[in-house]
Design a protein around this motif. Structure first.
Motif, PDB file in Angstrom:
ATOM      1  N   PHE A   1       0.955  -1.232  -0.098  1.00  0.00           N
ATOM      2  CA  PHE A   1      -0.084   0.082  -0.039  1.00  0.00           C
ATOM      3  C   PHE A   1       0.917   1.248   0.064  1.00  0.00           C
ATOM      4  O   PHE A   1       0.517   2.345  -0.736  1.00  0.00           O
ATOM      5  N   GLN A   2       1.869   1.267   0.824  1.00  0.00           N
ATOM      6  CA  GLN A   2       3.010   2.397   0.913  1.00  0.00           C
ATOM      7  C   GLN A   2       3.418   2.541  -0.607  1.00  0.00           C
ATOM      8  O   GLN A   2       3.624   3.747  -0.888  1.00  0.00           O
ATOM      9  N   GLU A   3       3.945   1.585  -1.304  1.00  0.00           N
ATOM     10  CA  GLU A   3       4.482   1.537  -2.542  1.00  0.00           C
ATOM     11  C   GLU A   3       3.369   2.445  -3.696  1.00  0.00           C
ATOM     12  O   GLU A   3       3.789   3.043  -4.358  1.00  0.00           O
ATOM     13  N   GLY A   4       2.177   1.902  -3.405  1.00  0.00           N
ATOM     14  CA  GLY A   4       1.081   2.588  -4.252  1.00  0.00           C
ATOM     15  C   GLY A   4       1.271   4.114  -3.796  1.00  0.00           C
ATOM     16  O   GLY A   4       0.814   4.781  -4.882  1.00  0.00           O
ATOM     17  N   LEU A   5       1.106   4.340  -2.646  1.00  0.00           N
ATOM     18  CA  LEU A   5       1.327   5.748  -2.058  1.00  0.00           C
ATOM     19  C   LEU A   5       2.141   6.545  -2.892  1.00  0.00           C
ATOM     20  O   LEU A   5       2.163   7.903  -3.422  1.00  0.00           O
TER      21      LEU A   5
ATOM     22  N   SER B   1      -3.322  -4.131  -2.846  1.00  0.00           N
ATOM     23  CA  SER B   1      -3.047  -3.082  -1.819  1.00  0.00           C
ATOM     24  C   SER B   1      -2.277  -1.995  -2.447  1.00  0.00           C
ATOM     25  O   SER B   1      -2.386  -0.732  -2.418  1.00  0.00           O
ATOM     26  N   ARG B   2      -1.414  -2.205  -3.823  1.00  0.00           N
ATOM     27  CA  ARG B   2      -0.597  -1.413  -4.512  1.00  0.00           C
ATOM     28  C   ARG B   2      -1.560  -0.319  -5.219  1.00  0.00           C
ATOM     29  O   ARG B   2      -1.475   0.900  -5.272  1.00  0.00           O
ATOM     30  N   VAL B   3      -2.724  -0.921  -5.881  1.00  0.00           N
ATOM     31  CA  VAL B   3      -3.603  -0.200  -6.556  1.00  0.00           C
ATOM     32  C   VAL B   3      -4.502   0.673  -5.626  1.00  0.00           C
ATOM     33  O   VAL B   3      -4.701   1.625  -5.835  1.00  0.00           O
ATOM     34  N   SER B   4      -4.871   0.163  -4.580  1.00  0.00           N
ATOM     35  CA  SER B   4      -5.634   0.975  -3.497  1.00  0.00           C
ATOM     36  C   SER B   4      -4.804   2.036  -3.295  1.00  0.00           C
ATOM     37  O   SER B   4      -5.310   3.275  -2.984  1.00  0.00           O
TER      38      SER B   4
ATOM     39  N   ALA C   1      -7.643   4.179   8.291  1.00  0.00           N
ATOM     40  CA  ALA C   1      -6.139   4.007   8.429  1.00  0.00           C
ATOM     41  C   ALA C   1      -5.652   4.132   7.079  1.00  0.00           C
ATOM     42  O   ALA C   1      -4.569   4.521   7.063  1.00  0.00           O
ATOM     43  N   LEU C   2      -5.899   3.514   6.020  1.00  0.00           N
ATOM     44  CA  LEU C   2      -5.575   3.814   4.835  1.00  0.00           C
ATOM     45  C   LEU C   2      -5.669   5.332   4.257  1.00  0.00           C
ATOM     46  O   LEU C   2      -4.433   5.707   3.880  1.00  0.00           O
TER      47      LEU C   2
ATOM     48  N   ALA D   1      -5.610   7.804   6.709  1.00  0.00           N
ATOM     49  CA  ALA D   1      -4.675   8.453   7.384  1.00  0.00           C
ATOM     50  C   ALA D   1      -3.338   8.351   6.855  1.00  0.00           C
ATOM     51  O   ALA D   1      -2.512   9.209   6.982  1.00  0.00           O
ATOM     52  N   ALA D   2      -2.698   6.896   6.509  1.00  0.00           N
ATOM     53  CA  ALA D   2      -1.685   6.894   5.982  1.00  0.00           C
ATOM     54  C   ALA D   2      -1.199   7.668   4.714  1.00  0.00           C
ATOM     55  O   ALA D   2      -0.146   8.226   4.390  1.00  0.00           O
ATOM     56  N   ALA D   3      -2.165   7.869   3.761  1.00  0.00           N
ATOM     57  CA  ALA D   3      -2.049   8.835   2.675  1.00  0.00           C
ATOM     58  C   ALA D   3      -1.904  10.113   3.078  1.00  0.00           C
ATOM     59  O   ALA D   3      -1.145  10.923   2.191  1.00  0.00           O
ATOM     60  N   VAL D   4      -2.677  10.622   4.038  1.00  0.00           N
ATOM     61  CA  VAL D   4      -2.718  12.007   4.524  1.00  0.00           C
ATOM     62  C   VAL D   4      -1.302  12.404   4.967  1.00  0.00           C
ATOM     63  O   VAL D   4      -0.249  13.259   4.816  1.00  0.00           O
ATOM     64  N   THR D   5      -0.700  11.266   5.890  1.00  0.00           N
ATOM     65  CA  THR D   5       0.707  11.501   6.501  1.00  0.00           C
ATOM     66  C   THR D   5       1.758  11.412   5.321  1.00  0.00           C
ATOM     67  O   THR D   5       2.770  12.045   5.516  1.00  0.00           O
ATOM     68  N   ALA D   6       1.409  10.713   4.221  1.00  0.00           N
ATOM     69  CA  ALA D   6       2.479  10.623   3.050  1.00  0.00           C
ATOM     70  C   ALA D   6       2.606  12.163   2.486  1.00  0.00           C
ATOM     71  O   ALA D   6       3.647  12.402   1.933  1.00  0.00           O
TER      72      ALA D   6
END
Length: 295
Positions: free
Chosen positions: A192-196, A227-230, A259-260, A262-267
């Motif tokens: 998921f982080q790689e997708g971000l 997870s990458r596409v999301s 949580a997903l 939140a991770a994107a906002v943090t990035a």
């Protein structure tokens, strides 16, 4: 033991589900129920009977309804209040489908510049501000099939932007060339982080095809593609909002989806703050009731 007096019933009536709350005069929830009787499950002309059944279970008091029940597919089409809109604007445009007994909250529309609409979410975001969960000037996000981004100014809904993020993922999973690679669950892990990170490239359409190519060429584990596409879709959604580094985004969502985001906002360098969407809805609809009751 003091028993709170029942004041009204609030119904959050969506497309596929609904939740009803018996609310006391002091704002406390006395009882609640949840079922799958969303507007698509209710035949035209049957809404009066549906509300009567809820009153039998929760109490014979006035009812306030929010959400898709006010759409053309719902009970009646309730005209939108226009941005900027606060609690008073919603109260002024209530549609009383049963005089002094049952009202539908109108939803909010944006007509200046780019058009957008919301039904139900307006109660949550205004409730978050009324309850002190978010400040009167803030950016709020309500992730979902159609993610809502709402900019609040002076305690009013000033700007709405809807992204079809969840729907796009569902379409890709169920109707696209990528579908066979999107069967795994989405988790907020390394993929998921790689997708971000990929979302920063701003090449969404070609990057999506690249996920298929990477599996076909043996460069990507198929279990990580969902997870990458999301991450790619959510990351692009978040970055499209032009969030200032160091700013704050208030997220109204369940724990997993929140949580997903939140991770994107943090990035992006911003700070996510998770809010209880049910508590926000209750605060908003109680504020609407208190305004009606005070008039």
């Amino acid at each position: 033991m003091v028993v709170s007096e029942l004041a009204f019933i609030a119904i959050d009536w969506g497309t596929t589900n609904r939740r009803a709350y018996a609310i006391a005069s002091d704002g406390a929830v006395i009882q609640s129920l949840r079922d799958d009787r969303g507007v698509l499950s209710v035949a035209a002309g049957s809404f009066v009977g549906e509300v009567a059944e809820i009153r039998k279970r929760l109490g014979d008091v006035p009812v306030l309804c929010a959400g898709m029940v006010g759409s053309t597919r719902g009970w009646v089409g309730a005209p939108y209040a226009q941005c900027p809109a606060g609690i008073d604007a919603l109260v002024e445009r209530l549609v009383w489908v049963e005089p002094d007994r049952t009202a539908i909250i109108p939803g909010v529309a944006q007509l200046h510049g780019r058009c957008d609409v919301m039904r139900g979410e307006e109660v949550q975001v205004l409730g978050a501000v009324v309850a002190g969960m978010a400040p009167g000037d803030a950016l709020l996000c309500q992730p979902g099939t159609h993610s809502k981004w709402v900019r609040m100014k002076h305690g009013q809904i000033a700007d709405i932007r809807t992204a079809m993020t969840g729907e796009m993922f569902a379409l890709l999973r169920n109707h696209s060339l990528l579908g066979d690679f999107l069967k795994a669950d989405v988790v907020a892990g390394p993929a998921f982080q790689e997708g971000l990170e990929l979302a920063t490239d701003n090449h969404l359409l070609s990057d999506l095809f690249g996920e298929r190519a990477a599996v076909v060429l043996g460069r990507r584990d198929v279990d990580n593609v969902a997870s990458r596409v999301s991450g790619l879709l959510i990351g692009r959604d978040v970055r499209d909002q032009v969030i200032a580094a160091g700013g704050t985004v208030y997220i109204l969502a369940d724990q997993a989806l929140g949580a997903l985001y939140a991770a994107a906002v943090t990035a992006t360098g911003a700070r996510p703050v998770m809010l209880d969407s049910h508590a926000a809805f209750l605060a908003g609809i109680t504020a609407i009731w208190d305004t009606i009751d005070g008039r």
